[in-house]
Design a protein around this motif. Sequence first.
Motif, PDB file in Angstrom:
ATOM      1  N   TYR A   1     -26.109   7.218  -1.520  1.00  0.00           N
ATOM      2  CA  TYR A   1     -24.766   7.925  -1.157  1.00  0.00           C
ATOM      3  C   TYR A   1     -25.336   9.482  -1.407  1.00  0.00           C
ATOM      4  O   TYR A   1     -26.078   9.606  -2.355  1.00  0.00           O
TER       5      TYR A   1
ATOM      6  N   TRP B   1     -25.031   5.868   5.954  1.00  0.00           N
ATOM      7  CA  TRP B   1     -25.066   5.027   7.141  1.00  0.00           C
ATOM      8  C   TRP B   1     -25.605   5.675   8.252  1.00  0.00           C
ATOM      9  O   TRP B   1     -25.306   7.027   8.452  1.00  0.00           O
TER      10      TRP B   1
ATOM     11  N   LEU C   1     -23.440   0.670  10.390  1.00  0.00           N
ATOM     12  CA  LEU C   1     -22.188   0.705   9.333  1.00  0.00           C
ATOM     13  C   LEU C   1     -22.741   0.207   8.161  1.00  0.00           C
ATOM     14  O   LEU C   1     -21.810  -0.001   7.232  1.00  0.00           O
TER      15      LEU C   1
ATOM     16  N   PRO D   1     -18.217   1.742   0.926  1.00  0.00           N
ATOM     17  CA  PRO D   1     -18.384   2.816   1.661  1.00  0.00           C
ATOM     18  C   PRO D   1     -18.379   4.085   0.534  1.00  0.00           C
ATOM     19  O   PRO D   1     -18.594   5.029   1.075  1.00  0.00           O
TER      20      PRO D   1
ATOM     21  N   TRP E   1     -16.937  -6.772   1.919  1.00  0.00           N
ATOM     22  CA  TRP E   1     -17.241  -5.319   2.889  1.00  0.00           C
ATOM     23  C   TRP E   1     -17.816  -5.738   4.057  1.00  0.00           C
ATOM     24  O   TRP E   1     -17.141  -5.114   5.252  1.00  0.00           O
TER      25      TRP E   1
ATOM     26  N   LYS F   1     -15.622  -4.645   7.794  1.00  0.00           N
ATOM     27  CA  LYS F   1     -16.039  -4.047   8.586  1.00  0.00           C
ATOM     28  C   LYS F   1     -16.150  -4.776   9.929  1.00  0.00           C
ATOM     29  O   LYS F   1     -15.768  -4.126  11.071  1.00  0.00           O
TER      30      LYS F   1
END
Length: 397
Positions: free
Chosen positions: A207, A215, A287, A293, A305, A309
């Motif tokens: 992140y 992503w 993704l 996320p 998750w 998605k």
Amino acid sequence: MKMTSALDQIFVHTKGWLLSWVAGAPGWVIQITSSLINIIALLAVFLTLFALMSVLERKILARMQNRYGPNRVGPFGLFQPVADGIKMLIKEDIVPARADKVVHFLAPVVLAAVAILTLGVIPYGRNMTAFAINGSILFFFAVGSATELAVFMAGWASNNKFSMLGAMRAIAQMFSYELPLIIAVLPVVMAVGSLVPDTIITAQGEYTLGVVPRWFVFTPWGAAAFILFFVSGLVESNRTPFDVPEGESEIVAGHMTEYSGFKYATFFMAEYLGMFAVSGLAVTLFLGGWHAPVRVLEFVPSYVWFFAKLSALLFVYIWLRGTLPRMRVDQMMNVAWKFMLPMAFTCVIATAVWHYAGRGLRGWLWSLFVIVVVYSAMSILLDTRRKFAPRVYRFAE
């Protein structure tokens, strides 16, 4: 944290517990048992999802079009898939007298088998890949290419000119869009340097500032490749507005014209399973797969998750079906060869620029520049307004 980890790995631990019952058996028995557990789990999950999707799609389309959906069979109409399945099972299976009966029977079976095989190499959560093999992405497309063979088998075995022409039209469409579909995957493979889905997901696990996920869809080349992949997936799945091969609202149903009963239902089941597979691969490639996320939500199980998605992409499939009219086949071919294929190659070049510019902000901007320049040039070159005179509408007075 232990409780969260146990919940995340509950299916992995359940499989381990089942395998413990054959712990003393020869190695080949354990291997076969493990494979059977994976196959049964895949079929149970995705056949249930197929049944649920078949009723939810009709309900969502009904809400979009301000009408009633299925609401008679069971509470809120949720038993409608059961009623449909029973109806298809008891309907007469009509086979043309001059048809090749063996090939006529095998066509829907091959189509469904291909779709199920492609589902086996997608990671549905942490340590939850049914069949983890080297080059899984290559396996996905190698097996998926047998779809054209099954469609041709259906058209040829029916001994019907309409079926044969419908099959050839479907194969032409699939071949045209398979090229941008595969080439749109190359940028991700280039960026990661691997054909293994788990490695691709791991590369998207970080992140920025602890908030923005890394992503691939958040890069210029990744966003463009994702759109190309998604549109090509729509065509490969024969979904509106690209459902030209079957044309559900037409009298002749393409390569499925001479099919009835459960064989006819198997074609649609394979279509939905293929849609799940392509959407699952899109989640994996662009993704972040089963990653959360944001970092603070990592306590939610990874498989939740992934399926969240996947559900979002499936909703977009339904949304497009309820919104857009069917395209003409010549327009579809023009888009595939004149726009999508060059743009897919542009994504490959933009990925190389992003990589050699350092994969930072500088690379992000340079790759965006490449995408924008090529897209603008093609928009000018392919401007259809210069090729057709303006339409003039005349009304009787």
